[in-house]
Design a protein around this motif. Structure first.
Motif, PDB file in Angstrom:
ATOM      1  N   GLN A  37       0.726  -1.258  -0.026  1.00 54.12           N
ATOM      2  CA  GLN A  37      -0.180  -0.089   0.126  1.00 54.12           C
ATOM      3  C   GLN A  37       0.894   1.466   0.006  1.00 54.12           C
ATOM      4  OE1 GLN A  37      -2.544  -0.515   3.341  1.00 54.12           O
ATOM      5  NE2 GLN A  37      -3.657  -2.163   2.432  1.00 54.12           N
ATOM      6  N   VAL A  38       2.081   1.255   0.184  1.00 59.52           N
ATOM      7  CA  VAL A  38       3.110   2.257   0.358  1.00 59.52           C
ATOM      8  C   VAL A  38       4.075   2.061  -0.776  1.00 59.52           C
ATOM      9  CG1 VAL A  38       4.310   3.918   1.926  1.00 59.52           C
ATOM     10  CG2 VAL A  38       2.282   2.861   2.814  1.00 59.52           C
ATOM     11  N   LEU A  39       5.135   1.532  -0.260  1.00 55.71           N
ATOM     12  CA  LEU A  39       6.236   1.126  -1.243  1.00 55.71           C
ATOM     13  C   LEU A  39       7.023  -0.174  -0.617  1.00 55.71           C
ATOM     14  CD1 LEU A  39       9.398   3.459  -1.230  1.00 55.71           C
ATOM     15  CD2 LEU A  39       7.601   3.327   0.721  1.00 55.71           C
ATOM     16  N   LEU A  67       0.116   1.387  12.421  1.00 57.44           N
ATOM     17  CA  LEU A  67       0.708   1.509  11.155  1.00 57.44           C
ATOM     18  C   LEU A  67       0.174   1.002  10.031  1.00 57.44           C
ATOM     19  CD1 LEU A  67       4.573   0.832  12.375  1.00 57.44           C
ATOM     20  CD2 LEU A  67       3.726   3.136  11.830  1.00 57.44           C
ATOM     21  N   SER A  68      -0.429   0.072  10.153  1.00 58.25           N
ATOM     22  CA  SER A  68      -1.098  -0.547   9.081  1.00 58.25           C
ATOM     23  C   SER A  68      -2.433   0.385   8.559  1.00 58.25           C
ATOM     24  CB  SER A  68      -1.634  -2.130   9.536  1.00 58.25           C
ATOM     25  OG  SER A  68      -0.592  -2.809   9.529  1.00 58.25           O
ATOM     26  N   ALA A  69      -2.897   1.054   9.578  1.00 50.38           N
ATOM     27  CA  ALA A  69      -4.024   1.765   9.268  1.00 50.38           C
ATOM     28  C   ALA A  69      -3.590   2.926   8.565  1.00 50.38           C
ATOM     29  CB  ALA A  69      -4.773   2.048  10.723  1.00 50.38           C
ATOM     30  N   LEU A  70      -2.337   3.477   9.109  1.00 47.99           N
ATOM     31  CA  LEU A  70      -1.671   4.341   8.195  1.00 47.99           C
ATOM     32  C   LEU A  70      -1.627   4.038   6.851  1.00 47.99           C
ATOM     33  CD1 LEU A  70      -0.542   7.508   8.135  1.00 47.99           C
ATOM     34  CD2 LEU A  70       1.655   6.293   9.012  1.00 47.99           C
ATOM     35  N   ALA A  71      -0.782   2.830   6.530  1.00 45.69           N
ATOM     36  CA  ALA A  71      -0.431   2.356   5.242  1.00 45.69           C
ATOM     37  C   ALA A  71      -1.894   2.296   4.307  1.00 45.69           C
ATOM     38  CB  ALA A  71       0.180   1.123   5.318  1.00 45.69           C
ATOM     39  N   ALA A  72      -2.800   1.958   4.996  1.00 46.97           N
ATOM     40  CA  ALA A  72      -4.161   1.779   4.464  1.00 46.97           C
ATOM     41  C   ALA A  72      -4.750   3.018   3.769  1.00 46.97           C
ATOM     42  CB  ALA A  72      -5.356   1.168   5.116  1.00 46.97           C
ATOM     43  N   THR A  73      -4.325   3.998   4.524  1.00 48.02           N
ATOM     44  CA  THR A  73      -4.851   5.402   4.110  1.00 48.02           C
ATOM     45  C   THR A  73      -3.993   6.306   3.465  1.00 48.02           C
ATOM     46  OG1 THR A  73      -4.233   6.324   6.243  1.00 48.02           O
ATOM     47  CG2 THR A  73      -6.382   5.548   5.976  1.00 48.02           C
ATOM     48  N   TRP A  74      -2.793   5.634   2.823  1.00 51.82           N
ATOM     49  CA  TRP A  74      -1.645   6.205   2.318  1.00 51.82           C
ATOM     50  C   TRP A  74      -2.262   6.659   0.914  1.00 51.82           C
ATOM     51  CZ3 TRP A  74       2.274   8.498   4.813  1.00 51.82           C
ATOM     52  CH2 TRP A  74       3.091   8.883   3.893  1.00 51.82           C
ATOM     53  N   VAL A  76      -2.661   7.113  -2.926  1.00 48.35           N
ATOM     54  CA  VAL A  76      -2.169   6.539  -3.841  1.00 48.35           C
ATOM     55  C   VAL A  76      -0.898   7.339  -4.774  1.00 48.35           C
ATOM     56  CG1 VAL A  76      -2.727   5.439  -6.267  1.00 48.35           C
ATOM     57  CG2 VAL A  76      -4.234   5.365  -4.453  1.00 48.35           C
ATOM     58  N   GLU A  77      -1.235   8.486  -5.010  1.00 43.04           N
ATOM     59  CA  GLU A  77      -0.204   9.241  -5.423  1.00 43.04           C
ATOM     60  C   GLU A  77       1.261   9.510  -4.923  1.00 43.04           C
ATOM     61  OE1 GLU A  77      -2.809  12.023  -3.243  1.00 43.04           O
ATOM     62  OE2 GLU A  77      -3.069  10.476  -4.505  1.00 43.04           O
ATOM     63  N   LEU A  78       1.197   9.037  -3.646  1.00 36.74           N
ATOM     64  CA  LEU A  78       2.433   9.132  -2.853  1.00 36.74           C
ATOM     65  C   LEU A  78       3.249   7.623  -2.766  1.00 36.74           C
ATOM     66  CD1 LEU A  78       1.582  11.498   0.012  1.00 36.74           C
ATOM     67  CD2 LEU A  78       2.739  12.110  -2.036  1.00 36.74           C
ATOM     68  N   GLY A  79       2.376   6.822  -3.233  1.00 35.98           N
ATOM     69  CA  GLY A  79       2.961   5.441  -2.922  1.00 35.98           C
ATOM     70  C   GLY A  79       3.884   5.033  -4.235  1.00 35.98           C
ATOM     71  N   GLY A  80       4.879   4.367  -3.966  1.00 37.44           N
ATOM     72  CA  GLY A  80       5.869   4.131  -5.122  1.00 37.44           C
ATOM     73  C   GLY A  80       5.373   2.812  -5.970  1.00 37.44           C
ATOM     74  N   ASP A  81       5.104   1.875  -5.387  1.00 34.55           N
ATOM     75  CA  ASP A  81       5.070   0.415  -5.881  1.00 34.55           C
ATOM     76  C   ASP A  81       3.653  -0.087  -6.241  1.00 34.55           C
ATOM     77  OD1 ASP A  81       7.910   0.697  -5.958  1.00 34.55           O
ATOM     78  OD2 ASP A  81       7.763  -0.894  -4.164  1.00 34.55           O
TER      79      ASP A  81
END
Length: 84
Positions: A37-39, A67-74, A76-81
């Protein structure tokens, strides 16, 4: 025993830790969430951050959930992968 069990036992012995105190599923779930969800490189860094937080007294499950909740709301435009 699995390879994970063998590695966990050896790594814990090396660091003077009790393998029974390592929440392997929690750490793996967090790493998966961040990687997808992040990279991908964020997964081991997040696992490290979880360890630092737990070492300072945080509840492992609670910190991983945050941390998982933070990743879930990250965003899309900031995620790298993320696949399109």
């Amino acid at each position: 025993m699995t390879v994970m069990d063998d590695w966990l036992t050896a790594a814990c012995a090396e660091l003077g830790l009790d393998p029974a105190e390592v929440p392997v599923p929690t750490v793996l779930d967090l790493a998966r969430d961040v990687a997808h969800q992040v990279l991908r490189p964020g997964a081991p860094v997040s696992a490290y951050l979880l360890g630092v937080a737990v070492g300072r007294g945080a509840d492992p499950a609670g910190a991983a959930a945050r941390l998982s909740a933070l990743a879930a709301t990250w965003p899309v435009e900031l995620g790298g992968d993320r696949p399109d």
